[in-house]
Design a protein around this motif. Structure first.
Motif, PDB file in Angstrom:
ATOM      1  N   ARG A   1      11.802  -4.773   6.215  1.00  0.00           N
ATOM      2  CA  ARG A   1      10.406  -4.568   6.638  1.00  0.00           C
ATOM      3  C   ARG A   1       9.500  -4.427   5.418  1.00  0.00           C
ATOM      4  O   ARG A   1       8.447  -5.045   5.349  1.00  0.00           O
ATOM      5  CB  ARG A   1      10.327  -3.326   7.524  1.00  0.00           C
ATOM      6  CG  ARG A   1       8.937  -2.830   7.858  1.00  0.00           C
ATOM      7  CD  ARG A   1       8.295  -3.473   9.084  1.00  0.00           C
ATOM      8  NE  ARG A   1       9.094  -3.536  10.268  1.00  0.00           N
ATOM      9  CZ  ARG A   1       9.187  -2.584  11.199  1.00  0.00           C
ATOM     10  NH1 ARG A   1       8.527  -1.459  11.063  1.00  0.00           N
ATOM     11  NH2 ARG A   1       9.933  -2.777  12.259  1.00  0.00           N
ATOM     12  N   SER A   2       9.899  -3.627   4.435  1.00  0.00           N
ATOM     13  CA  SER A   2       9.049  -3.453   3.254  1.00  0.00           C
ATOM     14  C   SER A   2       8.947  -4.747   2.453  1.00  0.00           C
ATOM     15  O   SER A   2       7.918  -5.047   1.873  1.00  0.00           O
ATOM     16  CB  SER A   2       9.546  -2.305   2.377  1.00  0.00           C
ATOM     17  OG  SER A   2      10.687  -2.677   1.648  1.00  0.00           O
ATOM     18  N   TYR A   3      10.025  -5.558   2.463  1.00  0.00           N
ATOM     19  CA  TYR A   3      10.007  -6.833   1.748  1.00  0.00           C
ATOM     20  C   TYR A   3       9.017  -7.804   2.390  1.00  0.00           C
ATOM     21  O   TYR A   3       8.290  -8.512   1.695  1.00  0.00           O
ATOM     22  CB  TYR A   3      11.408  -7.442   1.732  1.00  0.00           C
ATOM     23  CG  TYR A   3      11.570  -8.533   0.709  1.00  0.00           C
ATOM     24  CD1 TYR A   3      12.048  -8.249  -0.564  1.00  0.00           C
ATOM     25  CD2 TYR A   3      11.233  -9.858   1.006  1.00  0.00           C
ATOM     26  CE1 TYR A   3      12.193  -9.241  -1.508  1.00  0.00           C
ATOM     27  CE2 TYR A   3      11.366 -10.853   0.061  1.00  0.00           C
ATOM     28  CZ  TYR A   3      11.841 -10.544  -1.196  1.00  0.00           C
ATOM     29  OH  TYR A   3      11.968 -11.526  -2.140  1.00  0.00           O
ATOM     30  N   VAL A   4       8.965  -7.823   3.707  1.00  0.00           N
ATOM     31  CA  VAL A   4       8.015  -8.698   4.412  1.00  0.00           C
ATOM     32  C   VAL A   4       6.596  -8.179   4.233  1.00  0.00           C
ATOM     33  O   VAL A   4       5.664  -8.951   3.987  1.00  0.00           O
ATOM     34  CB  VAL A   4       8.379  -8.813   5.910  1.00  0.00           C
ATOM     35  CG1 VAL A   4       7.268  -9.498   6.699  1.00  0.00           C
ATOM     36  CG2 VAL A   4       9.695  -9.555   6.077  1.00  0.00           C
ATOM     37  N   ASP A   5       6.405  -6.870   4.350  1.00  0.00           N
ATOM     38  CA  ASP A   5       5.070  -6.286   4.256  1.00  0.00           C
ATOM     39  C   ASP A   5       4.499  -6.354   2.845  1.00  0.00           C
ATOM     40  O   ASP A   5       3.306  -6.580   2.668  1.00  0.00           O
ATOM     41  CB  ASP A   5       5.085  -4.832   4.728  1.00  0.00           C
ATOM     42  CG  ASP A   5       5.275  -4.721   6.232  1.00  0.00           C
ATOM     43  OD1 ASP A   5       5.099  -5.736   6.940  1.00  0.00           O
ATOM     44  OD2 ASP A   5       5.609  -3.616   6.694  1.00  0.00           O
ATOM     45  N   GLN A   6       5.334  -6.138   1.851  1.00  0.00           N
ATOM     46  CA  GLN A   6       4.893  -6.140   0.450  1.00  0.00           C
ATOM     47  C   GLN A   6       5.936  -6.839  -0.416  1.00  0.00           C
ATOM     48  O   GLN A   6       6.658  -6.186  -1.181  1.00  0.00           O
ATOM     49  CB  GLN A   6       4.661  -4.713  -0.042  1.00  0.00           C
ATOM     50  CG  GLN A   6       3.554  -4.013   0.684  1.00  0.00           C
ATOM     51  CD  GLN A   6       3.381  -2.595   0.190  1.00  0.00           C
ATOM     52  OE1 GLN A   6       4.298  -1.953  -0.297  1.00  0.00           O
ATOM     53  NE2 GLN A   6       2.170  -2.106   0.312  1.00  0.00           N
ATOM     54  N   PRO A   7       6.015  -8.166  -0.322  1.00  0.00           N
ATOM     55  CA  PRO A   7       7.035  -8.875  -1.100  1.00  0.00           C
ATOM     56  C   PRO A   7       6.800  -8.691  -2.593  1.00  0.00           C
ATOM     57  O   PRO A   7       5.656  -8.693  -3.050  1.00  0.00           O
ATOM     58  CB  PRO A   7       6.859 -10.337  -0.689  1.00  0.00           C
ATOM     59  CG  PRO A   7       5.593 -10.414   0.069  1.00  0.00           C
ATOM     60  CD  PRO A   7       5.180  -9.049   0.466  1.00  0.00           C
ATOM     61  N   PRO A   8       7.869  -8.524  -3.323  1.00  0.00           N
ATOM     62  CA  PRO A   8       7.701  -8.347  -4.769  1.00  0.00           C
ATOM     63  C   PRO A   8       7.213  -9.640  -5.419  1.00  0.00           C
ATOM     64  O   PRO A   8       7.522 -10.740  -4.953  1.00  0.00           O
ATOM     65  CB  PRO A   8       9.111  -7.990  -5.245  1.00  0.00           C
ATOM     66  CG  PRO A   8      10.015  -8.564  -4.206  1.00  0.00           C
ATOM     67  CD  PRO A   8       9.263  -8.518  -2.918  1.00  0.00           C
ATOM     68  N   ARG A   9       6.431  -9.495  -6.461  1.00  0.00           N
ATOM     69  CA  ARG A   9       5.986 -10.639  -7.265  1.00  0.00           C
ATOM     70  C   ARG A   9       6.754 -10.597  -8.582  1.00  0.00           C
ATOM     71  O   ARG A   9       7.015  -9.533  -9.134  1.00  0.00           O
ATOM     72  CB  ARG A   9       4.487 -10.552  -7.554  1.00  0.00           C
ATOM     73  CG  ARG A   9       3.584 -10.641  -6.341  1.00  0.00           C
ATOM     74  CD  ARG A   9       3.588 -11.986  -5.685  1.00  0.00           C
ATOM     75  NE  ARG A   9       3.151 -13.056  -6.562  1.00  0.00           N
ATOM     76  CZ  ARG A   9       2.289 -13.997  -6.225  1.00  0.00           C
ATOM     77  NH1 ARG A   9       1.763 -14.015  -5.022  1.00  0.00           N
ATOM     78  NH2 ARG A   9       1.969 -14.942  -7.065  1.00  0.00           N
ATOM     79  N   THR A  10       7.114 -11.765  -9.071  1.00  0.00           N
ATOM     80  CA  THR A  10       7.809 -11.843 -10.355  1.00  0.00           C
ATOM     81  C   THR A  10       6.816 -11.517 -11.456  1.00  0.00           C
ATOM     82  O   THR A  10       5.696 -12.050 -11.457  1.00  0.00           O
ATOM     83  CB  THR A  10       8.392 -13.251 -10.558  1.00  0.00           C
ATOM     84  OG1 THR A  10       9.205 -13.573  -9.418  1.00  0.00           O
ATOM     85  CG2 THR A  10       9.232 -13.313 -11.815  1.00  0.00           C
ATOM     86  N   PRO A  11       7.206 -10.662 -12.397  1.00  0.00           N
ATOM     87  CA  PRO A  11       6.281 -10.298 -13.479  1.00  0.00           C
ATOM     88  C   PRO A  11       5.800 -11.515 -14.271  1.00  0.00           C
ATOM     89  O   PRO A  11       6.558 -12.441 -14.559  1.00  0.00           O
ATOM     90  CB  PRO A  11       7.119  -9.367 -14.366  1.00  0.00           C
ATOM     91  CG  PRO A  11       8.196  -8.841 -13.458  1.00  0.00           C
ATOM     92  CD  PRO A  11       8.477  -9.953 -12.492  1.00  0.00           C
ATOM     93  N   THR A  12       4.515 -11.499 -14.619  1.00  0.00           N
ATOM     94  CA  THR A  12       3.896 -12.600 -15.357  1.00  0.00           C
ATOM     95  C   THR A  12       4.581 -12.859 -16.688  1.00  0.00           C
ATOM     96  O   THR A  12       4.691 -14.013 -17.112  1.00  0.00           O
ATOM     97  CB  THR A  12       2.401 -12.300 -15.571  1.00  0.00           C
ATOM     98  OG1 THR A  12       1.800 -12.074 -14.296  1.00  0.00           O
ATOM     99  CG2 THR A  12       1.702 -13.449 -16.265  1.00  0.00           C
TER     100      THR A  12
END
Length: 156
Positions: free
Chosen positions: A66-77
């Motif tokens: 649920r947390s992955y769908v709600d706030q998927p992680p972004r790969t660091p720039t």
């Protein structure tokens, strides 16, 4: 696997055993930032909008999902700038140790090079020491760590 097959199917391979039973896969994306942006525009909103969402118990796999769908992680720039492509690999134990992983790796790296990609990264569970050894053997080096995950990369 869904987003990779939907948006990067030309960089997806399945390893099959005798009888065509799948024993592994290799997924790649040439441009991680564009892929993550597209997921945010097209993939995640319909999942977030699905019907009633029952409560989940904290600390469970359902809570993580649920947390992955709600706030998927972004790969660091700092990773995507030098290593814009990323991969996911999963081989069942019966497919490990026979050179299949290396052949899939070489096939994918050739395909990424043909697209002009200059670097690739991946994340691996901190506890998965076998995979870490395999990636180091292929020439990847540790880029960063966060709780539970190590990020490896390689210039192409």
């Amino acid at each position: 696997m869904g987003p990779y097959l939907a948006y990067s199917s030309d960089l997806a391979w399945v390893l099959a055993a005798e009888g065509d039973a799948p024993v592994g896969y290799f997924l790649a994306v040439a441009d991680t930032v564009a892929f993550e942006d597209r997921l945010e525009r097209e993939w995640w909103p319909p999942l977030r909008a699905r019907g009633p969402r029952p409560p989940v118990r904290p600390g469970t796999p359902d809570a993580w999902l649920r947390s992955y769908v709600d706030q998927p992680p972004r790969t660091p720039t700092d990773i995507t700038t030098r290593y814009p492509a990323h991969i996911h690999v999963d081989l069942l134990p019966e497919a490990q140790g026979g050179g299949y992983g290396r052949r899939l790796w070489e096939t994918a790296m050739d395909a990424l090079r043909l697209r002009g990609v200059h670097g690739v990264h991946l994340g691996v569970a901190a506890r998965n020491t076998n995979a870490q050894g395999f990636y180091r053997h292929l020439g990847l080096h540790l880029l960063a760590e966060d709780p539970g995950t190590q990020f490896y990369g390689m210039r192409l």
